[in-house]
Design a protein around this motif. Sequence first.
Motif, short mmCIF file in Angstrom:
data_model
loop_
_atom_site.label_atom_id
_atom_site.label_comp_id
_atom_site.label_asym_id
_atom_site.label_seq_id
_atom_site.Cartn_x
_atom_site.Cartn_y
_atom_site.Cartn_z
N ALA A 170 0.84 -1.23 -0.09
CA ALA A 170 0.08 0.08 -0.18
C ALA A 170 0.83 1.25 -0.07
O ALA A 170 0.61 2.26 -0.59
N LEU B 180 -3.03 -0.61 -5.90
CA LEU B 180 -3.88 -0.32 -4.72
C LEU B 180 -4.86 -1.55 -4.56
O LEU B 180 -4.89 -2.16 -3.44
N ALA C 29 -2.58 -4.47 -3.43
CA ALA C 29 -2.32 -4.21 -2.01
C ALA C 29 -3.53 -4.56 -0.94
O ALA C 29 -3.74 -5.05 -0.15
N THR D 55 -5.25 1.38 2.77
CA THR D 55 -5.45 1.13 1.25
C THR D 55 -6.57 2.13 0.80
O THR D 55 -6.52 2.66 -0.29
N HIS E 189 -5.60 5.73 0.56
CA HIS E 189 -4.57 6.05 -0.53
C HIS E 189 -5.44 6.12 -1.81
O HIS E 189 -5.43 7.14 -2.75
#
Length: 791
Positions: free
Chosen positions: A467, A486, A489, A505, A508
Amino acid sequence: MGTGAPTTAPGGPEAELTTLVGRRADAARVRELLSAARLVTLTGVGGVGKTRLALRVAGDVARAFPDGVHLAELASLREGDLLAQSVGAALGLANPGREGADATEALVAHLRDRRALLVLDNCEHLVDDCARLTGTLLRAAPGLRVLATSRQTLAITAEQVFPVAPLPVPDPQHPCAPRDIRACPSVVLFTERAAAVLPGFTVTETNAAAVARLVHRLDGLPFAIELAAARMRTLTPAEMLDLLADRFALLNGGSRVAEPRQRTLRKLIDWSHALCTPAERTLWARVSVFRDGFDLEALRQVCADDGLPPAALVDVLGGLVEKSVVVHRQQDGRSRYGLLETVREYGYERLAASGELAASRRRHRDHYADLTARAQREWFGPRQAEWFARLRRDHANLRAALEYCAERPGETEAGLALAVAPRHYWITAGSLAEGRRWLGRLLGGDGDEAGERIGERIDTARPLALATHAYLGVLLGGTADTLRELDAAAAVAEACGDVPAAAWTRHHRAVLATWQGDADTAGRLLAEALTAFRATGRLDGAVECMVKLAIVHAYAGDAERAAALCREVEETSAAHGESWLRGIARFARAVLDAREGDPKAAIAAAREAIGLMRPFDDWWDIAMCVEVIAWSTVDDPARAARLLGVLRLLWGAVGGNLETAPFMRERHRAFEETVRAALPAARFERALRSGAESTVAQALAFVLDEPPAVPRARVDGRTGGPLTRRESQVAELVAEGLTNQQIATRLVIARSTAENHVERILTKLGFTSRSQLAVWTHDRRMREGRPADGG
C-alpha cells in the motif's frame, strides 16, 4: 638506528613549493590564537594539511620572533629519549648534550632569554615525550611560543587546540553551476595540482560534475586530492570516480621525496592505525559499519561485546577522538560521532578481514529497525518532530540497514518492516522516490512467492508495504498503474486479515480519487477508512482521514462540515502534542478560507501551517500551502508572479514531474493565466525567475514575509560576529576594487592595519577571497536599498 634528525630552518620555515589553498581563515585564526597562547596545537586526521597550515602561519608571524622560527620535523624520530637532541638540532645547537648536561637542560639554557617560535611537526607518536618537553621549555623560557601539529592533543596546561578540518567540498545533493564549483577550495586545489601535471587543465561544463563528486568522495582531504590530481596524467576525473571503490590502490602516487608514510593514502592511514591501542583498533573497525555518523546509543547497541563492554566504550571512543580518527560534534544538544569516508573505508576493510563484518552489519540493522519501530509507536505525540529529526540524521544508516535486508536472503520481511516504519517518514523527509525504490526492490525480492506467502503470518509487513509503495507513486504524480497496485495491496490485506493495512489502502485510493476530481468516491473511502481506524484504536490513522475529509469537503463546498473536521483534528492533535497533522488541518482551513473569499485569513492559516510543517521538511504539503498563499495574492500581480516561481522551485524539490498537486491544477492554471495577463511579459518572466532561482530559505522567507537570510559563504564555529563600523568601511572599499595600500591612504591608516582589517573581515564572514567579499558587500547594499556605488 638513526636519530631522526629533523629539518632545520635557522632562518625560518622552508619556502613553500606549492600554494596553500583554502586556508586563509584558518591561518588568521591560528595567528590570533598564537598571539594569546604560548602553545597552539593543530589537530586533525592524517592528510588534512596540518603541517602546511603550520608552516604558513610560522612564515606569517616570523617577524614577531627576533630569535627565529625553528621547525622540528619529528615523523621519522622513533625514540622519545632522542627528542630533546632532535629539537636542539632544529635550533642549530651543534651538540645539545655537551659537557655532561642533558639535552633538555641545554635547550632550557639556550631558550631562557630568547623570543622564538618552535614548530613541532608530527607529535602524535611521541605525544607523551613532546608534552613533557614542551611543558618544561615553556615554564623555563617565557619568550618561547610553540606551534605543534599532532593527530592527538598534547593535553598540557594552557594548550590551545585548533582542529584542522578538511577543505569545503561541493554538495552533491545540491548541484550548482560550474562557476560556483570552480570557486570551492577543494576544487581549486584539485585544479591547481592537476594543471601542474596536465598543463591547461581547468574545470569546464563537461567535467565540473565529476570533479565535484571526486573531491566530495575524497572528503576534502588535501593529501588525497593531490594524489588524485597526480593521476590526471593517465585518467579523467570521471574515470577516477569509477576506480574509487578501491581508493587505497588508486591513490598511491605521492612525491618520491616525501616521507614513506606520506607517499600513499594507505600508508598515511596505516600510521594512524599503528598509534591506536588494540581496543581502539577494534572499535575503529566496528564503527566503520555506520554511515554518516552515530550516537552513543547506537555505539553501545552495535559495537559492544564481552571484549569491549558498554562501560569501556566511551573511554575507547575518546581515544579515537583524541587521535583524530573519529570526529566529535554536538548536534541539537547531543553528541554525534563520525569518520571521514576515507577513514571509514579503511576501518571497513579491517572489519571484513577480522571476520566480524556480517555480525556487525546485522547488529547495525537490528538497532535501526528497533529505532524506527520506536519512532512509529511514538509518532502521534509530543516527540514527533524529535523523532523525525533523529531519523533524518540517521538517513544514511537507514539506507545501510535497508541495503543489508535487500542483499541478504531471508531478510525481506525485516526490510519491509523497516521501510514502512514510521509510515510517514518518506513523505515528510521529501524522499518519495527513494522510499518507492526501496519498497519496490524489497517487494520484488519476494517475486512469485508472494501469493504462496499470504496468510503465513498475520503480522507480515507486506500488505502495508504494498500500500505504501502505491501511495508514494500517487504522490509522485504517476497514476497510470497506481490503481492496479492499490487493488493488489487491498487483496493482500484482506487475505491476511490486516485491517489497518486495508484501511490505509482505502485512504490511498481516496487520495487518488481526489487527484482525479472524484470527491464523492474520495469522501466515501475516507469515511470507510476512518471507521476502520477507530474500530482498531489507530488514532493517527483516524485523524489523518479526518483531515483529508476536511480538504475534500472544503473543495466540494461543504464549509460547515470542513470547518467542524478541522476543529476536531486541531483539538485532538494539540491534546496529544502532535504537529504534522495539525499543520495539514491549518492548510485545510486555508483552502476553506480561500474558497470563502477571505484571502487574508487564507494567507494567515497557510503560514501557520508552514510553521508547523517546516521542522519535518515536508515540502509536498508546504508547496500546497504556498499554492493557497499565491492564489490569495492575485491582486498584487508582481508578488504573485514571483510566488509562481517559488512554486516551481518547491514542486521541483518534491520530485517527479509535478507542477502542482493534481487536485489543485485547474485552479493553479487559471491563476497563472490571470497573473500573466496582468503584467508585461518581460516583467512577468523576471519575477518568475526571481522566485524559481532563489534558494529554498530565501523562497520561504519571501512566502512568510520574513527578512531574507543574509547571503554568506561557509561559516563555522570559528568565525566572528558582525562587522564593526571600520570593518564595514573597509569592506566597501574592497568592493570598489581598492588595494590594501589604497585603502590605507583613503582611511589614513598604516598599510599593515588595512591588511589586518581585510584578513579579519574575511575570517569573520568565512570568505577566502576579496571577490567574495565584494559580492557580499554589493548584496548588502541592495538589501539596504542603497545605490550600487555605496553612496
